[in-house]
Design an enzyme around this catalytic site. Structure first.
Site, PDB file in Angstrom:
ATOM      1  N   ASN A   9       0.868  -1.179   0.000  1.00 42.46           N
ATOM      2  CA  ASN A   9       0.000   0.000   0.000  1.00 42.46           C
ATOM      3  C   ASN A   9       0.907   1.232   0.000  1.00 42.46           C
ATOM      4  OD1 ASN A   9      -1.788   2.046   0.474  1.00 42.46           O
ATOM      5  ND2 ASN A   9      -2.448   1.321   2.492  1.00 42.46           N
ATOM      6  N   LYS A  11       0.133   4.247  -0.220  1.00 48.40           N
ATOM      7  CA  LYS A  11      -0.498   5.420   0.410  1.00 48.40           C
ATOM      8  C   LYS A  11      -0.266   6.667  -0.462  1.00 48.40           C
ATOM      9  CE  LYS A  11      -0.080   3.077   4.809  1.00 48.40           C
ATOM     10  NZ  LYS A  11       0.065   3.134   6.250  1.00 48.40           N
ATOM     11  N   HIS A  94      -9.288   0.768   5.155  1.00 43.65           N
ATOM     12  CA  HIS A  94      -8.001   1.055   5.795  1.00 43.65           C
ATOM     13  C   HIS A  94      -8.221   1.995   6.986  1.00 43.65           C
ATOM     14  CE1 HIS A  94      -3.929   2.321   6.555  1.00 43.65           C
ATOM     15  NE2 HIS A  94      -3.543   1.243   5.905  1.00 43.65           N
ATOM     16  N   GLU A  96      -6.623   4.440   8.017  1.00 47.62           N
ATOM     17  CA  GLU A  96      -6.449   5.872   7.713  1.00 47.62           C
ATOM     18  C   GLU A  96      -7.709   6.445   7.055  1.00 47.62           C
ATOM     19  OE1 GLU A  96      -2.749   5.318   5.654  1.00 47.62           O
ATOM     20  OE2 GLU A  96      -1.846   4.742   7.559  1.00 47.62           O
ATOM     21  N   GLU A 166      -4.890  -5.141  10.513  1.00 50.82           N
ATOM     22  CA  GLU A 166      -3.881  -4.112  10.707  1.00 50.82           C
ATOM     23  C   GLU A 166      -4.159  -3.381  12.024  1.00 50.82           C
ATOM     24  OE1 GLU A 166      -1.952  -2.790   6.731  1.00 50.82           O
ATOM     25  OE2 GLU A 166      -3.757  -1.608   7.032  1.00 50.82           O
ATOM     26  N   GLY A 172       2.879   2.176  10.850  1.00 48.12           N
ATOM     27  CA  GLY A 172       3.822   3.287  10.736  1.00 48.12           C
ATOM     28  C   GLY A 172       4.530   3.648  12.030  1.00 48.12           C
ATOM     29  N   SER A 212       3.845  -2.116  10.280  1.00 43.24           N
ATOM     30  CA  SER A 212       5.300  -2.126  10.488  1.00 43.24           C
ATOM     31  C   SER A 212       5.969  -3.442  10.089  1.00 43.24           C
ATOM     32  CB  SER A 212       5.643  -1.765  11.932  1.00 43.24           C
ATOM     33  OG  SER A 212       5.238  -0.433  12.218  1.00 43.24           O
TER      34      SER A 212
HETATM   35  P1  13P Z   1       3.324   0.364   7.588  1.00 41.81           P
HETATM   36  O1  13P Z   1       3.863  -0.911   6.980  1.00 41.81           O
HETATM   37  O2  13P Z   1       4.033   1.588   7.111  1.00 41.81           O
HETATM   38  O3  13P Z   1       3.223   0.258   9.074  1.00 41.81           O
HETATM   39  O4  13P Z   1       1.815   0.519   7.041  1.00 41.81           O
HETATM   40  C1  13P Z   1       0.957  -0.557   7.118  1.00 41.81           C
HETATM   41  C2  13P Z   1      -0.267  -0.236   6.366  1.00 41.81           C
HETATM   42  O5  13P Z   1      -1.028   0.638   6.768  1.00 41.81           O
HETATM   43  C3  13P Z   1      -0.531  -0.955   5.121  1.00 41.81           C
HETATM   44  O6  13P Z   1      -1.820  -0.745   4.676  1.00 41.81           O
END
Ligand code: 13P
Length: 250
Positions: A9, A11, A94, A96, A166, A172, A212
């Site tokens: 992803n 982002k 997601h 976010e 997740e 992150g 992560s």
């Molecule tokens: P990170 O791997 O940067 O923690 O992000 C995970 C994520 O949100 C994938 O959709």
């Protein structure tokens, strides 16, 4: 048979030039993975990614979509638009999107329905916040996120669903869930699917872990019985790291 899947992803990262560079690097490393590999660049680069990967085994996904076909939804993108540029997979739910764009279970249910109507593959994300886990509510939160947006679908729809656990506190932050924490939650999710559908469906659905994941910690996570792959953020922006994670999912 459930599949091993590694999805990146991206982002809101990578302009057109960076997208092309990263895709070129991934194509060079492509043959080294047995897992299904998916990348999700930003909307404006989906067409380019899709063209570049037309003859590749790497699939392209969108990070979001709207539930309507078309109309007065300024700034939104429909399933048919995605399909018209060769994108048949979409990430929905997601954290976010839930956190910064107020996407709730009801909206996600509508998006799920639309994606299924359009015969798209869905990577459905969910996960608890630290405050939920700290008071022992993580199973309850995950259960309600999945039930509210997904458990109305028909048995035959499950072939289009990939689940992605997740935990928000792991995204992150560098604070990955331990393999035991992830395994425990994945087993819980699989059992939930079994109780609400049947054991064939629960055994066949791929459950990815995200939060992560790195080239260093991927092996111990992906070794777990119930972890069928990874949804990767930061590490998916570095070709060698992403390729290492893909190789670990075998
Ligand atoms: P990170 O791997 O940067 O923690 O992000 C995970 C994520 O949100 C994938 O959709």
């Amino acid at each position: 048979m459930r599949k091993k899947i590694v999805a990146g992803n991206w982002k809101m990262n990578n302009d057109l030039a960076a997208t092309n560079t990263l895709i070129s690097e991934l194509i060079k490393k492509e043959k080294t993975a047995n897992a299904d590999v998916i990348i999700a660049p930003t909307f404006v680069n989906l067409l380019e990614a899709s063209k570049r990967l037309k003859d590749s085994s790497i699939k392209v996904a969108a990070q979001n979509m709207h539930f309507a076909n078309h109309g007065a939804y300024t700034g939104e993108i429909s399933a048919t638009m995605l399909k018209s540029v060769g994108v048949n997979t979409v990430i929905l739910g997601h954290s976010e999107r839930r956190e910064f764009f107020s996407e709730d279970d009801n909206l996600l249910k509508q998006k799920v329905n639309k994606a299924l109507d359009e015969d798209m593959q869905i990577i459905f994300c969910f996960g608890e916040k630290w405050e939920d886990r700290s008071i022992g509510k993580h199973f309850m939160v995950v259960e309600s996120q999945i039930k509210n947006a997904l458990f109305h679908i028909k048995n035959e729809n499950w072939k289009s669903i990939v689940l992605a656990y997740e935990p928000v506190w792991a995204i992150g932050t560098g604070q990955t869930a331990s393999p035991e924490q992830a395994q425990e939650m994945h087993a819980f999710i699989r059992n939930l699917v079994k109780e609400n559908y049947n054991s064939t469906i629960s055994e066949d659905v791929s459950i990815l872990y995200g939060g992560s994941v790195t080239s260093e910690n991927c092996k111990e996570l992906l070794r777990e019985e119930e972890i069928d792959g990874a949804l990767v953020g930061g590490a998916s922006l570095i070709a060698s790291d992403f390729a290492a994670i893909c190789r670990a999912a075998e």
